[in-house]
Scaffold this motif. Sequence first.
Motif, short mmCIF file in Angstrom:
data_model
loop_
_atom_site.label_atom_id
_atom_site.label_comp_id
_atom_site.label_asym_id
_atom_site.label_seq_id
_atom_site.Cartn_x
_atom_site.Cartn_y
_atom_site.Cartn_z
N PHE A 33 0.83 -1.21 0.00
CA PHE A 33 0.00 0.00 0.00
C PHE A 33 0.86 1.26 0.00
CE2 PHE A 33 -3.42 -2.67 2.22
CZ PHE A 33 -3.91 -3.10 1.01
N ASP A 34 1.98 1.21 0.71
CA ASP A 34 2.90 2.35 0.67
C ASP A 34 3.42 2.59 -0.74
OD1 ASP A 34 2.66 2.92 3.33
OD2 ASP A 34 4.49 1.85 3.93
N SER A 35 3.82 1.51 -1.40
CA SER A 35 4.35 1.68 -2.75
C SER A 35 3.27 2.12 -3.74
CB SER A 35 5.03 0.40 -3.24
OG SER A 35 4.07 -0.61 -3.43
N MET A 36 2.04 1.66 -3.54
CA MET A 36 0.95 2.11 -4.42
C MET A 36 0.61 3.57 -4.18
SD MET A 36 -1.75 -1.00 -4.86
CE MET A 36 -1.59 -1.93 -3.36
N ALA A 43 0.24 0.49 -9.58
CA ALA A 43 -0.65 -0.14 -8.60
C ALA A 43 -1.17 -1.49 -9.07
CB ALA A 43 -1.81 0.79 -8.27
N SER A 44 -1.47 -1.64 -10.34
CA SER A 44 -2.02 -2.91 -10.82
C SER A 44 -0.99 -4.03 -10.74
CB SER A 44 -2.54 -2.76 -12.24
OG SER A 44 -1.48 -2.46 -13.12
N ARG A 45 0.27 -3.73 -11.07
CA ARG A 45 1.32 -4.76 -10.98
C ARG A 45 1.62 -5.12 -9.53
NH1 ARG A 45 6.18 -2.77 -14.44
NH2 ARG A 45 5.46 -0.78 -13.65
N VAL A 46 1.63 -4.12 -8.66
CA VAL A 46 1.88 -4.39 -7.24
C VAL A 46 0.73 -5.21 -6.65
CG1 VAL A 46 2.12 -3.31 -4.98
CG2 VAL A 46 3.34 -2.37 -6.93
N GLN A 47 -0.48 -4.88 -7.04
CA GLN A 47 -1.64 -5.61 -6.53
C GLN A 47 -1.62 -7.07 -6.99
OE1 GLN A 47 -5.36 -3.84 -7.59
NE2 GLN A 47 -6.51 -5.06 -6.12
N THR A 48 -1.23 -7.30 -8.22
CA THR A 48 -1.14 -8.67 -8.72
C THR A 48 -0.07 -9.45 -7.97
OG1 THR A 48 -1.82 -7.92 -10.90
CG2 THR A 48 -0.76 -10.06 -10.79
N SER A 49 1.08 -8.84 -7.78
CA SER A 49 2.16 -9.50 -7.03
C SER A 49 1.75 -9.76 -5.59
CB SER A 49 3.42 -8.65 -7.06
OG SER A 49 3.87 -8.49 -8.37
#
Length: 75
Positions: A33-36, A43-49
């Motif tokens: 969430f910090d990185s998003m 955000a979409s790539r972080v959420q998938t990971s």
Amino acid sequence: MEKSLIALAAALAIGAVGSIAAYAISKMAGKAFDSMARQPEVASRVQTSLTIAIVFIETCAIYALVVSLLLVFVF
């Protein structure tokens, strides 16, 4: 072995694995969430990971539950 010791070992195992899994997921989600928040475009790539990592952690917790249930009901 006695049934009570096996039940205690199973309870301690699932308790330890459950708490470690919950801690790991909360730490990982906080960092995601910090990185998003800092870079909304990824955000979409972080959420998938994040989702894939949570699935792997929960899989380990489910394996611990299965082992604990086997300890209780087989031995």
